[in-house]
Design an enzyme around this catalytic site. Structure first.
Site, PDB file in Angstrom:
ATOM      1  N   ARG A  27       0.811  -1.220   0.000  1.00 23.49           N
ATOM      2  CA  ARG A  27       0.000   0.000   0.000  1.00 23.49           C
ATOM      3  C   ARG A  27       0.847   1.274   0.000  1.00 23.49           C
ATOM      4  O   ARG A  27       0.447   2.297   0.553  1.00 23.49           O
ATOM      5  CB  ARG A  27      -0.942   0.018   1.219  1.00 23.49           C
ATOM      6  CG  ARG A  27      -1.989  -1.069   1.229  1.00 23.49           C
ATOM      7  CD  ARG A  27      -3.039  -0.813   0.165  1.00 23.49           C
ATOM      8  NE  ARG A  27      -4.194  -1.658   0.360  1.00 23.49           N
ATOM      9  CZ  ARG A  27      -5.342  -1.236   0.874  1.00 23.49           C
ATOM     10  NH1 ARG A  27      -5.510   0.002   1.248  1.00 23.49           N
ATOM     11  NH2 ARG A  27      -6.343  -2.076   1.006  1.00 23.49           N
ATOM     12  N   ARG A  31      -2.755   6.995   1.009  1.00 23.97           N
ATOM     13  CA  ARG A  31      -3.156   8.230   1.692  1.00 23.97           C
ATOM     14  C   ARG A  31      -2.145   8.827   2.658  1.00 23.97           C
ATOM     15  O   ARG A  31      -2.258   9.983   3.041  1.00 23.97           O
ATOM     16  CB  ARG A  31      -4.474   7.988   2.432  1.00 23.97           C
ATOM     17  CG  ARG A  31      -5.657   7.970   1.506  1.00 23.97           C
ATOM     18  CD  ARG A  31      -6.853   7.393   2.201  1.00 23.97           C
ATOM     19  NE  ARG A  31      -6.550   6.001   2.559  1.00 23.97           N
ATOM     20  CZ  ARG A  31      -7.390   5.189   3.172  1.00 23.97           C
ATOM     21  NH1 ARG A  31      -8.573   5.617   3.536  1.00 23.97           N
ATOM     22  NH2 ARG A  31      -7.048   3.944   3.432  1.00 23.97           N
ATOM     23  N   ARG A  40      -5.833  12.712  -5.261  1.00 24.20           N
ATOM     24  CA  ARG A  40      -7.101  12.130  -4.840  1.00 24.20           C
ATOM     25  C   ARG A  40      -8.191  13.200  -4.653  1.00 24.20           C
ATOM     26  O   ARG A  40      -9.383  12.910  -4.782  1.00 24.20           O
ATOM     27  CB  ARG A  40      -6.830  11.361  -3.554  1.00 24.20           C
ATOM     28  CG  ARG A  40      -7.963  10.691  -2.913  1.00 24.20           C
ATOM     29  CD  ARG A  40      -8.419   9.465  -3.660  1.00 24.20           C
ATOM     30  NE  ARG A  40      -9.387   8.800  -2.827  1.00 24.20           N
ATOM     31  CZ  ARG A  40     -10.587   9.278  -2.595  1.00 24.20           C
ATOM     32  NH1 ARG A  40     -10.970  10.382  -3.168  1.00 24.20           N
ATOM     33  NH2 ARG A  40     -11.415   8.643  -1.789  1.00 24.20           N
ATOM     34  N   ASP A  76      -6.924  -1.847  -7.467  1.00 25.74           N
ATOM     35  CA  ASP A  76      -7.502  -2.498  -6.302  1.00 25.74           C
ATOM     36  C   ASP A  76      -7.853  -3.933  -6.648  1.00 25.74           C
ATOM     37  O   ASP A  76      -8.117  -4.247  -7.811  1.00 25.74           O
ATOM     38  CB  ASP A  76      -8.760  -1.767  -5.822  1.00 25.74           C
ATOM     39  CG  ASP A  76      -9.042  -2.111  -4.363  1.00 25.74           C
ATOM     40  OD1 ASP A  76      -8.416  -1.500  -3.489  1.00 25.74           O
ATOM     41  OD2 ASP A  76      -9.826  -3.037  -4.117  1.00 25.74           O
ATOM     42  N   TYR A 153     -15.178 -11.022  -0.264  1.00 25.88           N
ATOM     43  CA  TYR A 153     -15.790  -9.709  -0.519  1.00 25.88           C
ATOM     44  C   TYR A 153     -17.086  -9.829  -1.310  1.00 25.88           C
ATOM     45  O   TYR A 153     -18.051  -9.105  -1.067  1.00 25.88           O
ATOM     46  CB  TYR A 153     -14.816  -8.790  -1.265  1.00 25.88           C
ATOM     47  CG  TYR A 153     -13.818  -8.138  -0.338  1.00 25.88           C
ATOM     48  CD1 TYR A 153     -14.201  -7.092   0.499  1.00 25.88           C
ATOM     49  CD2 TYR A 153     -12.500  -8.566  -0.283  1.00 25.88           C
ATOM     50  CE1 TYR A 153     -13.301  -6.495   1.366  1.00 25.88           C
ATOM     51  CE2 TYR A 153     -11.581  -7.972   0.579  1.00 25.88           C
ATOM     52  CZ  TYR A 153     -11.991  -6.937   1.402  1.00 25.88           C
ATOM     53  OH  TYR A 153     -11.107  -6.350   2.263  1.00 25.88           O
TER      54      TYR A 153
END
Ligand code: CP3
Length: 351
Positions: A27, A31, A40, A76, A153
């Protein structure tokens, strides 16, 4: 094809000689970087994934800013369920949501078989553009979720507290579960092959939810399909990394799965794992991601512990035991990268 200027990550994947232990961070495009948040601000997450210029830009940010030895394509794992026909949304501060969760064999039959080259062209375009822009500075990693993690998921419809729906599904409708896993496996194998064709130098399979299963269920619902995917990936020497979180048992079986590298979370000692499986595969990991909240001294101390635990040998790729957290100071991530490059030299070279 441009020649790689820094191939130390690929050499470590193949357990070849290296001058220091290569490092990248799961990752790493995310962020915690103000530069990522600036991009973003202009586009939502899925638009970023679907716009090759933006995906390439944030993929390369940690190479420039943190100094990692590999880039991982910004995307993703949930683009596959979306390409299979599910409606995906990333909900701010809540996480992913997949609508009309899969609950029956009928739902499984209604899912599309993915044609990666057509349905996920935007990812492949992002891979080739990123390769071009990287211009051989470091290798580029492609990735996908494992069939089990994707099915989790798809059946839960997003994240979950106790994973009741996916457990009900495998225990009450095992046939539908296996059919779904088969369908996902073909899509994932085709997708990873297409990413390699587009220029990915290695691929990683994320089995984030492997640790939900008992050892026997892990074999039946996760490992079997990881093996299937690996055997079907069309590649010319590009390494496959399998990161299976929370899977302490059966590391020896994972090492026999056809993967070249096994990624570990921070609850295991690299030295112990290495003596068990390290002559078959390279090992990636495994600093606790929360150590990056610590002081510089603490980060150094813990990084050296990981290096010492693996010891003097080839076949180690340094990483965190899971993704970097969004509120980690970027200078701590940079400090970790610098420290690993410096401190690991004494574990390589002449004995
Ligand atoms: O590693 C990288 O830098 C490449 C990019 C990457 C993302 N997701 C970007 C992302 C990778 C490799 C992933 C994989 C992924 N996605 C996994 C497996 C790895 C793991 O962490 O176990 C999983 C389970 C997902 C699903 C997912 N995507 C969740 C649960 C979330 C929400 C939680 C969160 O971190 O926000 C996402 C969103 C997501 N994927 C973000 C990023 C940068 C944050 C989106 C934003 O900017 O708002």
């Amino acid at each position: 094809m441009t020649k790689l200027q820094n191939d130390i990550f690929l050499r470590a994947c193949k357990r070849k000689n290296v001058e220091y232990t290569p490092i990248w961070i799961m990752r790493q495009a995310g962020r915690y970087l103000p530069e990522y948040r600036a991009v973003r601000k202009k586009a939502d997450f899925l638009t970023m994934c679907k716009t090759p210029e933006l995906a390439a830009e944030v993929t390369i940010q940690p190479v420039d800013l943190i100094g990692v030895d590999a880039a991982i394509i910004f995307s993703d794992i949930l683009v596959i369920p979306e390409a299979m026909g599910m409606h995906l949304e990333m909900i701010e501060s809540k996480g992913p949501r997949l609508y009309n969760a899969i609950r029956s064999i009928n739902d499984v039959n209604n899912l599309k078989q993915v044609d990666a080259v057509k349905d996920l062209k935007y990812v492949l375009d992002a891979v080739s553009l990123t390769k071009k822009e990287l211009n051989g500075r470091v290798p580029l990693i492609g990735f996908a979720g494992s069939p089990w993690t994707l099915m989790t998921y798809m059946v839960e419809g997003g994240g979950s507290k106790n994973f009741a729906e996916i457990k009900k599904f495998i225990y009450n409708q095992p046939k539908a579960a296996h059919l779904l896993l088969d369908k996902i496996s073909s899509s994932v194998a085709e997708y990873l092959s297409a990413k390699i064709e587009a220029g990915a130098d290695a691929v990683q399979i994320f089995d984030t939810w492997g640790g939900l299963l008992s050892p026997a269920d892990f074999q039946e619902f996760s490992l079997n399909y990881i093996e299937k995917v690996i055997s079907k990936i069309k590649r010319k020497g590009q390494p496959v990394i399998v990161f299976a979180k929370g899977v302490h048992y059966q590391l020896d079986k994972l090492a026999e799965s056809g993967a070249n590298v096994i990624g570990l979370d921070w609850t295991m000692e690299l030295g112990k794992v290495r003596s068990k499986i390290g002559n078959k595969v390279a090992i990636q990991g495994n600093l606790d991601p929360t150590v990056l909240y610590g002081s510089k001294e603490k980060i150094r101390e813990e990084a050296v512990k990981v290096l010492k635990s693996f010891g003097k040998n080839n076949g180690h790729i340094f990483n965190l035991g899971h993704g970097i957290l969004p509120d980690v100071p970027p200078e701590n991530a940079k400090f970790l990268v610098d420290t690993v490059k410096e401190e690991s030299r004494r574990f390589h070279g002449k004995k």
